[in-house]
Design an enzyme around this catalytic site. Structure first.
Site, PDB file in Angstrom:
ATOM      1  N   GLU A  75     -59.030 -81.127   4.793  1.00  0.00           N
ATOM      2  CA  GLU A  75     -59.733 -82.016   3.858  1.00  0.00           C
ATOM      3  C   GLU A  75     -59.630 -81.558   2.401  1.00  0.00           C
ATOM      4  O   GLU A  75     -60.481 -81.924   1.576  1.00  0.00           O
ATOM      5  CB  GLU A  75     -61.197 -82.127   4.263  1.00  0.00           C
ATOM      6  CG  GLU A  75     -61.402 -82.809   5.607  1.00  0.00           C
ATOM      7  CD  GLU A  75     -62.856 -83.186   5.795  1.00  0.00           C
ATOM      8  OE1 GLU A  75     -63.188 -84.349   5.561  1.00  0.00           O
ATOM      9  OE2 GLU A  75     -63.656 -82.307   6.162  1.00  0.00           O
ATOM     10  N   HIS A  90     -67.767 -79.229  -0.158  1.00  0.00           N
ATOM     11  CA  HIS A  90     -67.815 -80.263   0.875  1.00  0.00           C
ATOM     12  C   HIS A  90     -68.502 -79.658   2.078  1.00  0.00           C
ATOM     13  O   HIS A  90     -68.135 -78.579   2.532  1.00  0.00           O
ATOM     14  CB  HIS A  90     -66.420 -80.747   1.258  1.00  0.00           C
ATOM     15  CG  HIS A  90     -66.437 -81.550   2.532  1.00  0.00           C
ATOM     16  ND1 HIS A  90     -67.209 -82.681   2.671  1.00  0.00           N
ATOM     17  CD2 HIS A  90     -65.840 -81.349   3.738  1.00  0.00           C
ATOM     18  CE1 HIS A  90     -67.074 -83.149   3.903  1.00  0.00           C
ATOM     19  NE2 HIS A  90     -66.251 -82.362   4.567  1.00  0.00           N
ATOM     20  N   HIS A 117     -71.180 -80.300   5.827  1.00  0.00           N
ATOM     21  CA  HIS A 117     -71.682 -81.158   6.898  1.00  0.00           C
ATOM     22  C   HIS A 117     -73.177 -80.869   7.074  1.00  0.00           C
ATOM     23  O   HIS A 117     -73.687 -80.815   8.184  1.00  0.00           O
ATOM     24  CB  HIS A 117     -70.911 -80.898   8.198  1.00  0.00           C
ATOM     25  CG  HIS A 117     -69.423 -81.019   8.050  1.00  0.00           C
ATOM     26  ND1 HIS A 117     -68.547 -80.315   8.835  1.00  0.00           N
ATOM     27  CD2 HIS A 117     -68.665 -81.769   7.208  1.00  0.00           C
ATOM     28  CE1 HIS A 117     -67.293 -80.620   8.470  1.00  0.00           C
ATOM     29  NE2 HIS A 117     -67.341 -81.499   7.486  1.00  0.00           N
ATOM     30  N   HIS A 165     -70.717 -87.995   8.376  1.00  0.00           N
ATOM     31  CA  HIS A 165     -69.849 -86.835   8.202  1.00  0.00           C
ATOM     32  C   HIS A 165     -70.555 -85.720   7.428  1.00  0.00           C
ATOM     33  O   HIS A 165     -70.702 -84.615   7.941  1.00  0.00           O
ATOM     34  CB  HIS A 165     -68.579 -87.331   7.485  1.00  0.00           C
ATOM     35  CG  HIS A 165     -67.566 -86.283   7.184  1.00  0.00           C
ATOM     36  ND1 HIS A 165     -66.355 -86.583   6.607  1.00  0.00           N
ATOM     37  CD2 HIS A 165     -67.562 -84.941   7.342  1.00  0.00           C
ATOM     38  CE1 HIS A 165     -65.641 -85.472   6.454  1.00  0.00           C
ATOM     39  NE2 HIS A 165     -66.368 -84.466   6.894  1.00  0.00           N
TER      40      HIS A 165
END
Ligand SMILES: [Zn+2]
Length: 235
Positions: free
Chosen positions: A73, A92, A94, A162
């Site tokens: 990603e 980023h 979760h 996500h």
């Protein structure tokens, strides 16, 4: 480079706070060249050392991978650096308490001064609008661009089903925001469980809190502990 040590620390700080699990990642824009960024290879963030950090161009192509695997990603980072010249760090994650807000249409709102930035309004990235039937991961430049467009000028964006992406004009700010975004999501769910009448921060309070929130008091303490752990693991 001191900044790369900061990045090692950031990986470990975010893992310790439960913001990134084995799969999240954090990057910094290169201090030497704004068209480059650094992110760790595809390993669990809490184990990252200096030699695990790779440099990328804004197409998210590694410059000197030497057999080290890239995170799939990474386009999240490259495309945000391309569209947001003010951004120097991207996380980023979760983050578990944030995900329910991404799938219910209940907006995250500012209710806690340490996460006042939530009051700027956090957009929600719907990957289906760009591509149907994905595994939800941002694995291509096209998906990365679409996410960067959804983020716009905001400090963070949710990613439906996500996680989220959090940015800052410094690494401590992006890390601090990520830690407090998770806390704020949890607190909002707790507040809503107690009452539907929650007294949120108002617009003026959000505006007044924003410049203060650089997490500078937390950062040196977090960094020192994280780097001490990294050093101890080498022995
Ligand atoms: Zn992800």
């Amino acid at each position: 480079m001191e900044q790369l040590e900061d990045l090692v620390a950031a990986n470990r700080i975010l893992a310790e706070h439960g913001v990134i699990d084995a799969y999240g990642h954090v990057s910094i824009r290169s201090p030497a060249d704004p068209r480059r960024y650094f992110v760790a290879r595809a390993i669990a963030p809490e184990t990252v050392q200096l030699e695990d950090i790779l440099e990328y161009d804004l197409d998210s192509t590694p410059l000197d991978a030497r057999g080290r695997d890239s995170v799939s990603e990474r386009f999240i980072h490259g495309e945000i650096y391309r569209t947001r010249p003010d951004v120097m760090a991207v996380v980023h994650n979760h983050s578990p308490s944030v995900v329910p807000f991404s799938v219910t249409g209940v907006p995250m709102r500012a209710l806690f001064h340490m996460a006042a930035f939530v009051g700027e309004g956090l957009p929600n990235f719907e990957i289906r609008k760009v591509q149907k039937g994905t595994d939800l991961l941002v694995r291509t430049p096209r998906l990365g661009k679409a996410l960067a467009t959804t983020l716009g000028s905001k400090p963070a964006a949710l990613m439906r089903g996500h996680g989220s992406v959090v940015v800052g004009e410094s690494l401590p700010r992006a890390v601090g925001r990520s830690v407090y975004l998770e806390m704020s999501a949890k607190m909002q769910m707790q507040a809503l469980a107690l009452s539907q009448k929650v007294n949120y921060l108002d617009e003026a309070e959000v505006k007044a809190s924003m410049p203060l929130q650089d997490y500078k008091r937390a950062w040196p303490m977090w960094r020192e502990k994280a780097l001490a752990r990294a050093k101890a693991e080498r022995k």
